[in-house]
Write a protein that holds these residues in place. Structure first.
Motif, short mmCIF file in Angstrom:
data_model
loop_
_atom_site.label_atom_id
_atom_site.label_comp_id
_atom_site.label_asym_id
_atom_site.label_seq_id
_atom_site.Cartn_x
_atom_site.Cartn_y
_atom_site.Cartn_z
N ALA A 109 0.70 -1.27 0.01
CA ALA A 109 0.07 -0.03 0.12
C ALA A 109 0.80 1.28 0.16
O ALA A 109 0.47 2.10 -0.58
CB ALA A 109 -0.93 0.12 1.23
N GLY A 110 1.70 1.11 0.71
CA GLY A 110 2.82 2.38 0.67
C GLY A 110 3.56 2.74 -0.66
O GLY A 110 3.56 3.86 -0.91
N SER A 111 3.99 1.64 -1.23
CA SER A 111 4.45 1.71 -2.46
C SER A 111 3.66 2.48 -3.62
O SER A 111 4.02 3.28 -4.24
CB SER A 111 5.29 0.32 -2.99
N HIS A 112 2.41 1.87 -3.42
CA HIS A 112 1.18 2.38 -4.52
C HIS A 112 1.02 3.81 -4.17
O HIS A 112 0.82 4.56 -5.23
CB HIS A 112 0.07 1.39 -4.47
N ALA A 113 0.66 4.17 -3.03
CA ALA A 113 0.62 5.42 -2.70
C ALA A 113 1.52 6.56 -2.88
O ALA A 113 1.28 7.49 -3.36
CB ALA A 113 0.26 5.56 -0.98
N VAL A 114 2.66 6.15 -2.89
CA VAL A 114 3.95 6.87 -2.82
C VAL A 114 4.12 7.22 -4.65
O VAL A 114 4.20 8.43 -5.28
CB VAL A 114 5.41 6.50 -2.44
N VAL A 115 3.85 6.23 -5.28
CA VAL A 115 3.93 6.32 -6.86
C VAL A 115 2.76 7.11 -7.52
O VAL A 115 3.05 8.02 -8.18
CB VAL A 115 3.93 5.01 -7.40
N GLY A 116 1.68 6.98 -7.01
CA GLY A 116 0.35 7.67 -7.07
C GLY A 116 0.31 9.15 -7.03
O GLY A 116 0.03 9.75 -7.75
N GLY A 117 0.97 9.37 -5.57
CA GLY A 117 0.99 10.82 -5.23
C GLY A 117 2.23 11.47 -6.28
O GLY A 117 1.96 12.48 -6.73
N ALA A 118 3.22 10.71 -6.47
CA ALA A 118 4.23 11.30 -7.40
C ALA A 118 3.80 11.48 -8.83
O ALA A 118 4.16 12.61 -9.38
CB ALA A 118 5.44 10.37 -7.28
N VAL B 46 -5.67 13.23 -3.18
CA VAL B 46 -6.66 11.88 -3.59
C VAL B 46 -5.89 10.74 -4.33
O VAL B 46 -6.15 9.53 -4.33
CB VAL B 46 -7.76 12.53 -4.66
N ALA B 47 -4.88 11.09 -5.03
CA ALA B 47 -4.10 10.10 -5.63
C ALA B 47 -3.23 9.10 -4.58
O ALA B 47 -3.13 7.78 -4.96
CB ALA B 47 -3.02 10.35 -6.89
N PHE B 48 -2.82 9.71 -3.71
CA PHE B 48 -2.21 9.22 -2.63
C PHE B 48 -3.04 8.13 -1.63
O PHE B 48 -2.68 7.10 -1.83
CB PHE B 48 -1.49 10.24 -1.79
N PHE B 49 -4.07 8.63 -1.27
CA PHE B 49 -5.08 7.93 -0.44
C PHE B 49 -5.79 7.01 -1.31
O PHE B 49 -5.95 5.68 -0.74
CB PHE B 49 -5.82 8.72 0.40
N GLY B 50 -6.21 7.21 -2.67
CA GLY B 50 -6.87 6.29 -3.33
C GLY B 50 -6.13 5.09 -3.75
O GLY B 50 -6.55 3.75 -3.69
N CYS B 51 -4.82 5.39 -4.07
CA CYS B 51 -3.93 4.34 -4.84
C CYS B 51 -3.61 3.44 -3.31
O CYS B 51 -3.52 2.18 -3.63
CB CYS B 51 -2.64 4.62 -4.93
N ALA B 52 -3.52 3.90 -1.97
CA ALA B 52 -3.18 3.29 -0.89
C ALA B 52 -4.32 2.45 -0.58
O ALA B 52 -4.25 1.33 0.01
CB ALA B 52 -3.05 4.03 0.11
N ALA B 53 -5.72 3.10 -0.69
CA ALA B 53 -6.97 2.28 -0.27
C ALA B 53 -6.97 1.07 -1.21
O ALA B 53 -7.12 0.08 -0.57
CB ALA B 53 -8.01 3.30 -0.29
N VAL B 54 -6.77 1.07 -2.39
CA VAL B 54 -7.35 0.06 -3.59
C VAL B 54 -6.06 -0.96 -3.37
O VAL B 54 -6.50 -2.25 -3.16
CB VAL B 54 -7.31 0.69 -4.73
N SER B 55 -4.78 -0.53 -3.08
CA SER B 55 -3.87 -1.53 -3.20
C SER B 55 -3.72 -2.45 -1.62
O SER B 55 -3.51 -3.56 -1.68
CB SER B 55 -2.40 -0.98 -3.53
N GLY B 56 -4.00 -1.56 -0.67
CA GLY B 56 -4.14 -2.10 0.70
C GLY B 56 -5.39 -3.09 0.83
O GLY B 56 -5.03 -4.31 1.49
#
Length: 499
Positions: free
Chosen positions: A128-137, A153-163
């Protein structure tokens, strides 16, 4: 349950513990690998469409840059354009991405030999952390370009789906599912399973409705495909677009057969209300009804039938009618919450155009699903279930056989393994009359029962005999006792008046 506990004990036999550096290397590989593979899959699809399109310019840098917003859309992150926001995103790429992440998390848990619930934190947090960082970047790099995304929204959205996908992958291997099931009593557990079954059945009915609509308007579907463009690449792109939005259409059909319906801009479609209008020229939308039909409310029968079936499955869960109704209530809540999540992900904004927004009423859908499961299901479970047995005693009074208390029952003592059950049934109760004592044992280890019973009588006879032979002993004891207390003897009292 006993079988589940035995299985858990067998699964605890794991490989040796990894060192901290080896464990970190495995987690980093899983986190980075899920991001890279997902991004590469999105880029491959875009490259295929660009290569087959007639007027599209294909370049590696262009495909990789175009894959960035598509990767965010696969994580269900809304995208913003000059004309508005695109919030209604295809669910099929999201489902495939979650499947990829889930398999990656499960493989990582198996490689590290994880089997406890707390051990799943490392896998879930790393992915979840890796997807959140990449999405926010990616959202920050996109900046104020043609296609934009909000970094938070990109940071927390990617973290929620991947987590969520990673948690699903490690849930069974790390015992998370067993923890949830162990907290539920048999009635609630049966209701939970019936609720998921009802939700799956209702979604299946919605898929049948979409398939029936496409079959009835097959000629119109072909015209829309032909009107998209003459080249193979354009047709492939339209087909992939329809395929990506197919789960959204199925959820809309599910909402239609339940009674909540859906809307596309100013067009509203439901079994009891119809407002027509223009829709986008997408072949998948040919499944929508073009007019209001008299038989449209007949599709509501599907929800009632599924509710009756849920009540029929709960009729034997307990002898208490209230417990059976409680199982149906749990099923209704489960199906309602599931439909709420599905409806919330199926709709959204459509770039502020004439067909904006696409709405599947989540609250109304959840309420109707719960009612379709609860009302007919509770009636069937109450009336079709078994009753308490009433027995008549000798004096004419009625005795009601006590019901099984499912709350006080311990599910861990239920034998589910046939072999253990056979061994338990083969146990025999030893009769005390058939029990034999080994005669070779020493006599000192056992007492003679006859001597033990006769001993108190002999002792009592000896005491009685001693009392008869010396009656003066009792008088001497009384005199000594009076002297200790300071009382006058009988000889002193003989000479005093009043004696």
């Amino acid at each position: 349950m006993l079988q589940r506990d035995v299985t858990r004990e067998v699964n605890t036999v794991r490989p040796p513990e990894f060192s901290r550096s080896e464990r970190m290397r495995v987690l980093v590989a899983a986190a980075v690998g899920s991001v890279v593979v997902g991004y590469a899959a999105v880029a491959a699809v875009l490259a295929l469409v660009s290569a087959t399109a007639t007027y599209a310019e294909f370049s590696t840098s262009g495909v990789l840059s175009a894959a960035a917003p598509a990767w965010l859309a696969a994580h269900h992150v809304p995208l913003r354009f000059e004309s508005g926001q695109l919030g209604v995103l295809p669910l099929l790429p999201t489902a495939l991405l979650m499947l990829l992440i889930s398999r990656t998390a499960a493989g990582t848990a198996d490689r590290l030999g994880l089997y406890e619930p707390l051990q799943a934190r490392g896998v879930v947090l790393s992915i979840a952390g890796s997807h959140a960082v990449v999405g926010g970047a990616i959202a920050l790099i996109m900046g104020e370009g043609v296609v934009r995304a909000t970094p938070a929204v990109a940071f927390f959205g990617c973290a929620a789906v991947s987590g969520l996908a990673a948690t699903i992958g490690v849930a069974n291997r790390c015992g998370l599912v067993e923890i949830v099931f162990d907290k539920l009593d048999p009635v609630a557990l049966h209701g939970l399973r019936s609720g998921f079954m009802a939700l799956f059945a209702l979604v299946s009915v919605g898929a049948l409705a979409v398939a029936a609509g496409l079959s009835a308007s097959w000629s119109r579907t072909g015209e829309l495909f032909a009107g998209a463009g003459p080249s193979f690449g354009v047709g492939l792109g339209v087909f992939l677009l329809c395929l990506g939005y197919l789960p959204n259409a199925i959820i809309a059909g599910f909402s239609y057969v339940v009674g909540a319906g859906f809307s596309l801009g100013g067009v509203e479609v439901s079994p009891v209300e119809f407002v027509g209008g223009q829709v986008p020229p997408v072949p998948l939308l040919a499944a929508m009804p073009e007019n209001e039909f008299v038989w449209s409310p007949g599709v509501l029968v599907g929800g009632a039938v599924i509710g009756v079936f849920v009540g029929w499955t709960c009729r034997k869960v307990s002898d208490r009618p209230t417990s059976r109704v409680r199982a149906v209530l749990v099923a209704a809540i489960t199906a309602g919450v599931g439909s709420l999540v599905l409806a919330a992900t199926a709709g959204g904004r459509l770039a502020g155009g004439a067909f904006d927004p696409v709405t599947v009423p989540a609250g109304l859908l959840a309420l109707l699903v719960a009612l379709w499961v609860l009302v007919p299901g509770a009636l069937v479970a109450w009336l079709a279930g078994s009753r308490r047995k009433v027995a008549v005693v000798d004096d004419g009074a009625e005795f009601v056989e006590p019901d099984f208390d499912e709350e006080a029952a311990d599910p861990d003592v239920v034998f589910e393994d046939d072999e253990l059950t056979d061994e338990f049934e083969q146990l025999e109760v030893v009769d005390s009359d058939e029990f034999e004592v080994d005669e070779d044992l020493e006599d000192d280890d056992y007492y003679d029962e006859d001597e033990y019973e006769e001993e108190p009588e002999d002792v009592e006879d000896e005491q009685v005999a001693d009392a008869d032979e010396d009656p003066a002993d009792e008088e001497d004891l009384d005199a000594e006792f009076d002297e200790m207390l300071g009382m006058p003897s009988e000889e002193d009292l003989d000479g005093k008046p009043g004696r």
